[in-house]
Scaffold this active site. Structure first.
Site, PDB file in Angstrom:
ATOM      1  N   LYS A  47     -22.632  -3.181 -28.822  1.00 61.78           N
ATOM      2  CA  LYS A  47     -23.029  -4.597 -28.795  1.00 61.78           C
ATOM      3  C   LYS A  47     -21.966  -5.432 -29.512  1.00 61.78           C
ATOM      4  O   LYS A  47     -21.115  -4.872 -30.229  1.00 61.78           O
ATOM      5  CB  LYS A  47     -24.392  -4.761 -29.480  1.00 61.78           C
ATOM      6  CG  LYS A  47     -24.385  -4.418 -30.968  1.00 61.78           C
ATOM      7  CD  LYS A  47     -25.794  -4.315 -31.525  1.00 61.78           C
ATOM      8  CE  LYS A  47     -25.781  -3.997 -33.006  1.00 61.78           C
ATOM      9  NZ  LYS A  47     -27.099  -3.610 -33.518  1.00 61.78           N
ATOM     10  N   ARG A  69     -38.950  -6.639 -37.018  1.00 58.67           N
ATOM     11  CA  ARG A  69     -38.129  -7.394 -36.077  1.00 58.67           C
ATOM     12  C   ARG A  69     -38.764  -7.140 -34.708  1.00 58.67           C
ATOM     13  O   ARG A  69     -39.958  -7.372 -34.566  1.00 58.67           O
ATOM     14  CB  ARG A  69     -36.672  -6.906 -36.199  1.00 58.67           C
ATOM     15  CG  ARG A  69     -35.657  -7.857 -35.652  1.00 58.67           C
ATOM     16  CD  ARG A  69     -34.224  -7.442 -35.982  1.00 58.67           C
ATOM     17  NE  ARG A  69     -33.832  -6.182 -35.351  1.00 58.67           N
ATOM     18  CZ  ARG A  69     -32.605  -5.633 -35.439  1.00 58.67           C
ATOM     19  NH1 ARG A  69     -31.665  -6.238 -36.148  1.00 58.67           N
ATOM     20  NH2 ARG A  69     -32.322  -4.497 -34.844  1.00 58.67           N
ATOM     21  N   HIS A  78     -36.152   1.369 -35.534  1.00 58.67           N
ATOM     22  CA  HIS A  78     -34.910   1.023 -36.251  1.00 58.67           C
ATOM     23  C   HIS A  78     -35.182   0.972 -37.751  1.00 58.67           C
ATOM     24  O   HIS A  78     -36.173   0.404 -38.179  1.00 58.67           O
ATOM     25  CB  HIS A  78     -34.401  -0.331 -35.743  1.00 58.67           C
ATOM     26  CG  HIS A  78     -33.000  -0.645 -36.165  1.00 58.67           C
ATOM     27  ND1 HIS A  78     -31.957   0.246 -36.030  1.00 58.67           N
ATOM     28  CD2 HIS A  78     -32.454  -1.772 -36.696  1.00 58.67           C
ATOM     29  CE1 HIS A  78     -30.837  -0.320 -36.468  1.00 58.67           C
ATOM     30  NE2 HIS A  78     -31.111  -1.534 -36.877  1.00 58.67           N
ATOM     31  N   ARG A  83     -27.913   6.962 -32.709  1.00 56.59           N
ATOM     32  CA  ARG A  83     -27.547   5.626 -32.254  1.00 56.59           C
ATOM     33  C   ARG A  83     -26.588   4.949 -33.234  1.00 56.59           C
ATOM     34  O   ARG A  83     -26.858   3.876 -33.744  1.00 56.59           O
ATOM     35  CB  ARG A  83     -28.843   4.810 -32.207  1.00 56.59           C
ATOM     36  CG  ARG A  83     -29.140   4.130 -30.907  1.00 56.59           C
ATOM     37  CD  ARG A  83     -30.538   3.545 -30.889  1.00 56.59           C
ATOM     38  NE  ARG A  83     -30.964   2.906 -32.106  1.00 56.59           N
ATOM     39  CZ  ARG A  83     -32.135   3.124 -32.711  1.00 56.59           C
ATOM     40  NH1 ARG A  83     -33.014   3.959 -32.211  1.00 56.59           N
ATOM     41  NH2 ARG A  83     -32.437   2.495 -33.827  1.00 56.59           N
ATOM     42  N   TYR A  96      -5.223 -26.802 -49.402  1.00 54.12           N
ATOM     43  CA  TYR A  96      -6.302 -27.796 -49.509  1.00 54.12           C
ATOM     44  C   TYR A  96      -7.048 -27.660 -50.824  1.00 54.12           C
ATOM     45  O   TYR A  96      -7.329 -26.545 -51.284  1.00 54.12           O
ATOM     46  CB  TYR A  96      -7.330 -27.561 -48.385  1.00 54.12           C
ATOM     47  CG  TYR A  96      -6.856 -27.930 -47.009  1.00 54.12           C
ATOM     48  CD1 TYR A  96      -6.473 -29.235 -46.687  1.00 54.12           C
ATOM     49  CD2 TYR A  96      -6.831 -26.961 -45.996  1.00 54.12           C
ATOM     50  CE1 TYR A  96      -6.071 -29.562 -45.400  1.00 54.12           C
ATOM     51  CE2 TYR A  96      -6.434 -27.289 -44.708  1.00 54.12           C
ATOM     52  CZ  TYR A  96      -6.054 -28.586 -44.418  1.00 54.12           C
ATOM     53  OH  TYR A  96      -5.662 -28.902 -43.141  1.00 54.12           O
ATOM     54  N   CYS A 100      -6.791 -21.731 -44.731  1.00 53.92           N
ATOM     55  CA  CYS A 100      -6.885 -22.830 -43.766  1.00 53.92           C
ATOM     56  C   CYS A 100      -7.380 -22.299 -42.421  1.00 53.92           C
ATOM     57  O   CYS A 100      -7.617 -21.110 -42.260  1.00 53.92           O
ATOM     58  CB  CYS A 100      -5.522 -23.496 -43.586  1.00 53.92           C
ATOM     59  SG  CYS A 100      -4.701 -23.908 -45.138  1.00 53.92           S
ATOM     60  N   MET A 101      -7.500 -23.177 -41.439  1.00 54.40           N
ATOM     61  CA  MET A 101      -8.000 -22.754 -40.126  1.00 54.40           C
ATOM     62  C   MET A 101      -7.072 -21.725 -39.475  1.00 54.40           C
ATOM     63  O   MET A 101      -7.520 -20.720 -38.935  1.00 54.40           O
ATOM     64  CB  MET A 101      -8.157 -23.974 -39.212  1.00 54.40           C
ATOM     65  CG  MET A 101      -8.802 -23.653 -37.879  1.00 54.40           C
ATOM     66  SD  MET A 101      -8.924 -25.081 -36.783  1.00 54.40           S
ATOM     67  CE  MET A 101     -10.216 -26.029 -37.552  1.00 54.40           C
ATOM     68  N   ASP A 102      -5.768 -21.972 -39.540  1.00 56.42           N
ATOM     69  CA  ASP A 102      -4.821 -21.137 -38.788  1.00 56.42           C
ATOM     70  C   ASP A 102      -3.806 -20.423 -39.671  1.00 56.42           C
ATOM     71  O   ASP A 102      -2.956 -19.693 -39.163  1.00 56.42           O
ATOM     72  CB  ASP A 102      -4.036 -22.010 -37.801  1.00 56.42           C
ATOM     73  CG  ASP A 102      -4.943 -22.933 -37.037  1.00 56.42           C
ATOM     74  OD1 ASP A 102      -5.909 -22.417 -36.442  1.00 56.42           O
ATOM     75  OD2 ASP A 102      -4.724 -24.153 -37.061  1.00 56.42           O
TER      76      ASP A 102
HETATM   77  C1  LIG Z   1     -27.071  -2.378 -34.214  1.00 56.87           C
HETATM   78  C2  LIG Z   1     -28.070  -1.327 -33.997  1.00 56.87           C
HETATM   79  C3  LIG Z   1     -27.747   0.023 -34.225  1.00 56.87           C
HETATM   80  C4  LIG Z   1     -26.455   0.467 -34.829  1.00 56.87           C
HETATM   81  O1  LIG Z   1     -26.467   0.174 -36.203  1.00 56.87           O
HETATM   82  P1  LIG Z   1     -25.314   0.753 -37.172  1.00 56.87           P
HETATM   83  O2  LIG Z   1     -25.790   0.429 -38.521  1.00 56.87           O
HETATM   84  O3  LIG Z   1     -24.065   0.007 -36.804  1.00 56.87           O
HETATM   85  O4  LIG Z   1     -25.206   2.189 -36.892  1.00 56.87           O
HETATM   86  C5  LIG Z   1     -28.689   0.972 -33.878  1.00 56.87           C
HETATM   87  N1  LIG Z   1     -29.883   0.621 -33.389  1.00 56.87           N
HETATM   88  C6  LIG Z   1     -30.247  -0.669 -33.191  1.00 56.87           C
HETATM   89  C7  LIG Z   1     -31.597  -0.982 -32.657  1.00 56.87           C
HETATM   90  C8  LIG Z   1     -29.360  -1.688 -33.498  1.00 56.87           C
HETATM   91  O5  LIG Z   1     -29.720  -2.953 -33.323  1.00 56.87           O
END
Ligand SMILES: *Cc1c(COP(=O)(O)O)cnc(C)c1O
Length: 378
Positions: free
Chosen positions: A39, A137, A171, A231, A272, A319-321
Site C-alpha cells: 500500500k 478501526r 490487525h 502480512r 528563513y 526550505c521547500m526545495d
Molecule cells: C499496513 C498494514 C500491515 C503492514 O503493517 P507493518 O507494520 O508495515 O508490517 C498489515 N496489515 C494491515 C491490515 C495493515 O493495514
C-alpha cells in the site's frame, strides 16, 4: 531518472528487498503464506516495481489500501492475488470481480451490499473478513459483550450468496511495542481472534482457508501467531526489526547533491527565520532537497546527513526545495557531491526520531518529485 539533472533521487535496492524477503520467509513456519504489503506506493518504494519483483521471487499475496492501488497493479501485469485492506464502495463490486481483487469485508451491512451487487451480476466476489479485536478501526466488533453478536454476524455473512470467503484476519495495535502491557494486549487480541474463528467454524462447519494477523511487529516478536499467512510491510523494506533478529537491510537510500558551497564569517544568519547563526568561520553547503521532497521541516537544525568523509550537521530552517549543511572540516565534499539523507550509512531512525515520528511516515513522505532509481539484481 533524468541523468542530466542529478538533483535528488531515491535509490531502491532490489537485492536488499530480496534479502529481506528471504530472511522473513526463512523465519516462517512450513507452509505459511507470505503477503507483501505494498500500500501507499509500497511505502514509497514504488508499488508496481516492488510488486513485480515480489511476484517474481515467489510471494503469495499482495495487499493494498484501496481499489485504485489494486488497479494500478492489475494494469501493470500483476496476476497474483491482491487484497484490499480498506473500504471499497459496493458500487465497485463489478470492478473488483472483473479484476479478480479480494475485498476486505468489515461489517455485516457491507457484506450484504456486496452480496446484493454480486448477485445482480450473477458473479462471485472473493472476500476476507476482518475482525476488530482491539485496534478499533475497521472490522466486525467481537470484543467483550460483542462476542456473541460478532459471531452471529459472521455466520450471517458466510451465508450470503455470491460471496466467496477465502480468509479472515485482524490487525494488532501494539505488536511492535516490547513492554509487558503491550504484550498482554497483543496476546489478548490473538486469543479473541482465534476464539471467534473457533466459534464460527464450530457453529457452521465452514473452514477459513487463510487466517492471518501477523504484521511486522508480530512476525518478529510473536512467530507463533503466523497462522496461515503473514502480512509484513515495514519489515520487507528493511525496518521494524527491533531486535535485529532478522538482519534486514534498508531498501531505500535517499540521496541529494550539493548545489553550491560558500564560506561565511562568524555571526552569519542562515535560512528563513534566522534560526541558525554561524559561530566560527563556516563552510556551508546548499543541498537540492527540501520539505517538498519529503524532508520534514520539523528536523531543521536537529539532524545530520552522511557525506563523503563523514557526517554533516544540517543547519537552519529546511526550505521547500533546499536545505543547508555545515561542511566545515569536510574537504572531500564539493559541488555535485552525493549526500545520503538516509540509507545504510545514515539511519532513517535518526531522522524519524528527530521528526518525532516513525520510519513509516518518512518513507511515505518521499514525494513524487523524487525519482526512484532501482538497483537491479545482477
Ligand atoms: C499496513 C498494514 C500491515 C503492514 O503493517 P507493518 O507494520 O508495515 O508490517 C498489515 N496489515 C494491515 C491490515 C495493515 O493495514
Amino acid at each position: 531518472m533524468n541523468d542530466l539533472q542529478k538533483r535528488s533521487w531515491a535509490e531502491i535496492s532490489l537485492p536488499n528487498l530480496r534479502h529481506n524477503y528471504q530472511q522473513i520467509r526463512a523465519s516462517l513456519p512450513e507452509g505459511c503464506r507470505f503477503l507483501g504489503v505494498v500500500k501507499a506506493d509500497a511505502y514509497g518504494h514504488g508499488a508496481l516495481t516492488v510488486s513485480r519483483f515480489l511476484q517474481e521471487i515467489g510471494a503469495d499475496y499482495l495487499a493494498v489500501s484501496c481499489l485504485d492501488e489494486a488497479l494500478e497493479l492489475r494494469r501493470g501485469g500483476i496476476h497474483m492475488p491482491i487484497l484490499i485492506l480498506g473500504h471499497t464502495p459496493p458500487e465497485y463490486t463489478e470492478t473488483l470481480i472483473e479484476n479478480d481483487i479480494t475485498q476486505t469485508v468489515s461489517a455485516l451491512a457491507k457484506a450484504a451490499q456486496y452480496s446484493e451487487a454480486a448477485t445482480a451480476l450473477g458473479k462471485t466476489l472473493k472476500i476476507h473478513i476482518k475482525l476488530d479485536t482491539g485496534m478499533s478501526r475497521l472490522g466486525f466488533l467481537c470484543a467483550g459483550n460483542y462476542f456473541e453478536s460478532g459471531v452471529s454476524n459472521l455466520l450471517r455473512t458466510l451465508a450470503l450468496p455470491h460471496l466467496a470467503c477465502e480468509g479472515i484476519y485482524t490487525h494488532f495495535a501494539v505488536s511492535d511495542e516490547p513492554d509487558p502491557a503491550s504484550e498482554d494486549y497483543t496476546r489478548g487480541q490473538f486469543k479473541l481472534f482465534t476464539d471467534v474463528i473457533a466459534a464460527v467454524e464450530g457453529k457452521s462447519g465452514f473452514r477459513f482457508s487463510i487466517r492471518h494477523c501477523a504484521n511486522s511487529g508480530a512476525v518478529v516478536s510473536y512467530p507463533e501467531m503466523a497462522l496461515d499467512m503473514v502480512r509484513p510491510g515495514l519489515l520487507l523494506y528493511g525496518y521494524g526489526d527491533t531486535s535485529g533478529k532478522l538482519d534486514l537491510r534498508p531498501c531505500m537510500r535517499l540521496v541529494t547533491t550539493v548545489s553550491t558551497i560558500k564560506i561565511y564569517e562568524p555571526g552569519t544568519y542562515v535560512s528563513y527565520g534566522r534560526r541558525y547563526v554561524t559561530e566560527g568561520k563556516t563552510r556551508m553547503g546548499v543541498l537540492a532537497i527540501g520539505y517538498a521532497d519529503g524532508l520534514p521541516r520539523l528536523i531543521s537544525n536537529k539532524c545530520r546527513f552522511a557525506v563523503p568523509g563523514g557526517f554533516a550537521a544540517q543547519r537552519g530552517t529546511i526550505c521547500m526545495d533546499m536545505c543547508m549543511v555545515d561542511l566545515t572540516g569536510l574537504p572531500q565534499v564539493d559541488v555535485g557531491s552525493e549526500i545520503e539523507l538516509f540509507g545504510e550509512e545514515n539511519s532513517l531512525l535518526q531522522l524519524s526520531d528527530a521528526a518525532q515520528t516513525i520510519p513509516y511516515e518518512l518513507l511515505c513522505a518521499v514525494s513524487k518529485r523524487v525519482p526512484r532509481v532501482y538497483i537491479e539484481i545482477e
